[in-house]
Design a protein around this motif. Structure first.
Motif, PDB file in Angstrom:
ATOM      1  N   TYR A   1       0.680  -1.165   0.150  1.00 16.89           N
ATOM      2  CA  TYR A   1      -0.128   0.075  -0.043  1.00 16.89           C
ATOM      3  C   TYR A   1       0.854   1.333   0.072  1.00 16.89           C
TER       4      TYR A   1
ATOM      5  N   SER B   1      -1.326   4.568  -0.558  1.00 14.15           N
ATOM      6  CA  SER B   1      -2.157   5.544   0.036  1.00 14.15           C
ATOM      7  C   SER B   1      -3.486   5.004   0.348  1.00 14.15           C
ATOM      8  N   MET B   2      -3.532   3.379   0.364  1.00 11.51           N
ATOM      9  CA  MET B   2      -4.468   2.516   0.656  1.00 11.51           C
ATOM     10  C   MET B   2      -5.816   2.712  -0.010  1.00 11.51           C
ATOM     11  N   THR B   3      -5.582   3.032  -1.339  1.00 13.76           N
ATOM     12  CA  THR B   3      -6.908   3.075  -2.271  1.00 13.76           C
ATOM     13  C   THR B   3      -7.371   2.025  -2.840  1.00 13.76           C
TER      14      THR B   3
ATOM     15  N   GLU C   1      -5.348   0.376  -5.068  1.00 17.95           N
ATOM     16  CA  GLU C   1      -4.260  -0.399  -4.622  1.00 17.95           C
ATOM     17  C   GLU C   1      -4.573  -1.986  -3.940  1.00 17.95           C
ATOM     18  N   ASP C   2      -5.883  -1.737  -3.420  1.00 19.21           N
ATOM     19  CA  ASP C   2      -6.303  -3.106  -3.232  1.00 19.21           C
ATOM     20  C   ASP C   2      -6.370  -4.183  -4.046  1.00 19.21           C
TER      21      ASP C   2
ATOM     22  N   THR D   1       5.667  -1.690   3.172  1.00 19.46           N
ATOM     23  CA  THR D   1       4.931  -0.902   3.948  1.00 19.46           C
ATOM     24  C   THR D   1       4.746   0.537   3.689  1.00 19.46           C
TER      25      THR D   1
ATOM     26  N   GLY E   1      -1.168   0.740   8.183  1.00 18.47           N
ATOM     27  CA  GLY E   1      -1.124   0.237   6.799  1.00 18.47           C
ATOM     28  C   GLY E   1      -0.557  -1.244   7.131  1.00 18.47           C
TER      29      GLY E   1
ATOM     30  N   ARG F   1      -3.363  -3.580   8.028  1.00 17.99           N
ATOM     31  CA  ARG F   1      -4.186  -3.724   6.938  1.00 17.99           C
ATOM     32  C   ARG F   1      -3.542  -4.883   5.877  1.00 17.99           C
ATOM     33  N   THR F   2      -2.180  -4.562   5.599  1.00 18.79           N
ATOM     34  CA  THR F   2      -1.247  -5.432   4.655  1.00 18.79           C
ATOM     35  C   THR F   2      -1.228  -6.791   5.078  1.00 18.79           C
TER      36      THR F   2
END
Lengths: 284, 243
Positions: free
Chosen positions: A108, A110-112, A115-116, A137, A145, A148-149
């Motif tokens: 990730y 910006s965790m958009t 990106e997911d 990371t 982040g 979530r990763t």
């Protein structure tokens, strides 16, 4: 002392760096594909870059006695650009190459949602190609982040021992240690991590599943940080065997899971050619 | 594929490699995209050692995979062109070596592989240049392209016995180009690869017209000596086709 830098962007470095690295004990490197400091705008720029990671750069490294392997992926930052997302469709051709020892850097930025999608698809490719993955990371909001990763990695079904989570620090190392993944640390001149902090982390958390890299690139960075960390480990009370574990055996064990690492010593040789071209300059 | 190379491949593959290749041929013939990930993996699965006639195990195994593609004509050309585009040098070499065989099996493939030959000839990789100059190039390159390719080999020190079709295609104009090249080398006091002489010798008067013989009277000792060496080698050579 033998050193394997498991994360360094040699395309951005000079032949002086290669010489200094060899003198410091570096004999093998892995160059993850990443962004170039300036956004790319087409798939073709990626494939030319991948071709260089597989062709010209290993040739250049070999002239200085260093073995070069790479990891291939669409990095999270550029996964957000619709002009580049189609890189995902050509990745299978590259993941089949001999010198590709992992999928990476993925993760990730910006965790958009984009990106997911890129992260999930590339984790699935790693499972399909039986390759390890190198997970970056985020610099911002690192703890969230990282958590979530690790969740996404777990859901993908890839075994944790095939995953290296990179750019960790004092606050994220524990999370990753508990997950069963390998732990990577980028030692930088000013930011991220220093040699002394690295030694304290190793003292506290042990040397198992830990990898140290310079992540040197086009930014302010130092390709000799692996050696400097090794020296700091010795000064901090670690013995030669512990240094060899972190600086050589751990990266070999991690990337060796690709079944393609196949290291063989190369001697510096400035007479060889790649595709008929050399690193010599006219008149020599 | 030359039956000699096919037999050598079957002899040299280990049990595991043979099983992998048999399975890979089936996959490639049934799934249109399988070749894109199977083709790069051949070296580590089958081995990269030498086989025969300058071919490696991986070359022969890759050519066997390409021969199994369930494609014809333009579709076949498109697939192998992409394999070449995304291929490392060893993969590109195998694509080049496959061209004659693909055309033998599918006449509609015809000259569609020629752009790949031309790309190799523009480059500097002597291994790829030599692989490009097989029977396919000898059939399809036009006269100018073929002559330029031979001259490039001489410049890159690729032995001319690696070039297919020389006996049929070497003409007076090629002999003239090689004689002029020889003259240029002599004027620089340098030696000339011996394999140009049979072609020059086969065309009477070509050497004389190049101006090389007059170099034997040059006031520059290096040029004089190089000319004497060249003329001695020329006189000792049987003309191409005479043996």
């Amino acid at each position: 002392m033998r050193i394997f830098d498991p994360h360094i962007h040699m395309t951005s470095r000079t032949t002086d760096d290669y010489e200094a690295m060899y003198a410091a004990g570096v004999r093998a490197v892995v160059e993850p594909s990443f962004w170039l400091g300036q956004p790319r705008t087409s798939v073709d720029s990626f494939t030319d870059y991948f071709d260089a990671l597989l062709g010209w750069e290993p040739y250049r490294a070999a002239q200085f006695g260093i073995q070069h392997r790479c990891t291939i992926a669409l990095n999270p930052k550029e996964a957000n650009d619709p002009r580049c997302a189609a890189v995902l469709d050509v990745l299978p051709r590259y993941l089949a190459k001999d010198r590709v020892v992992a999928v990476g850097e993925i993760g990730y930025d910006s965790m958009t949602p984009e990106e997911d999608e890129a992260l999930a698809r590339q984790l699935a490719l790693a499972v399909e190609f039986e390759l390890p993955v190198l997970v970056h990371t985020p610099h911002r909001d690192k703890a969230v982040g990282t958590r979530r990763t690790l969740d996404v990695v777990r859901e993908s079904g890839i075994p944790p021992e095939r995953v290296l989570v990179d750019h960790l620090n004092e606050l994220t190392v524990g999370l990753v240690a508990d997950s069963g993944c390998w732990m990577g640390f980028s030692v930088y001149p000013d930011t991220k991590m220093s040699e002394d902090r690295m030694v304290r982390i190793l003292q506290e958390h042990g040397t198992g599943r830990k990898l140290v890299n310079s992540a040197a690139d086009w930014g302010r960075s130092d390709p000799l940080k692996t050696r400097k960390t090794a020296d700091a480990m010795l000064a901090g009370g670690f013995d030669d065997d512990a240094v060899d574990e972190v600086m050589w055996r751990n990266p070999v064990a991690f990337y060796g899971q690709s079944g393609r690492l196949d290291l063989e010593e190369v001697k510096p040789d400035d007479t060889a050619l790649f595709a008929g071209n050399s690193i010599r300059r006219g008149g020599e | 594929m030359d039956p000699h190379i096919r037999a050598a491949l079957d002899r040299q593959l280990t049990g595991d490699a043979r099983r992998w290749l048999v399975d890979a041929v089936v996959r490639v013939s049934q799934d249109l995209t399988a070749v894109r990930t199977v083709f790069p993996a051949v070296g580590r699965r089958c081995g990269r050692g030498p086989l025969a006639a300058g071919w490696t195990v991986a070359d022969a195994a890759r050519v066997r995979l390409l021969a199994a593609l369930p494609l014809r004509g333009a579709e076949l050309a498109e697939e192998i062109t992409a394999l070449h585009r995304y291929g490392e040098p060893a993969e590109q070499r195998a694509v080049l070596r496959s061209l004659a065989l693909l055309e033998d099996a599918d006449p509609s493939f015809a000259g569609l592989g020629l752009p790949l030959v031309r790309e190799a000839l523009r480059g500097n990789d002597t291994d790829l240049i030599a692989a490009a100059l097989g029977p396919y190039a000898a059939r399809h390159l036009d006269q100018d392209g073929y002559r330029q390719a031979v001259l490039k080999c001489v410049f890159c020190e690729i032995p001319l016995d690696r070039v297919a079709g020389l006996d049929e295609r070497a003409d007076r104009e090629l002999a003239r180009m090689l004689a002029d090249f020889a003259h240029e080398r002599v004027a620089a006091g340098r030696d000339i690869p011996a394999d140009v002489w049979p072609i020059v010798r086969a065309h009477a008067g070509v050497l004389e017209a190049s101006g090389l013989p007059a170099e034997a009277d040059s006031p520059v000792p290096d040029r004089r000596a190089a000319a004497v060496r060249a003329l001695t080698a020329y006189s000792a050579t049987a003309p191409a086709g005479a043996s």
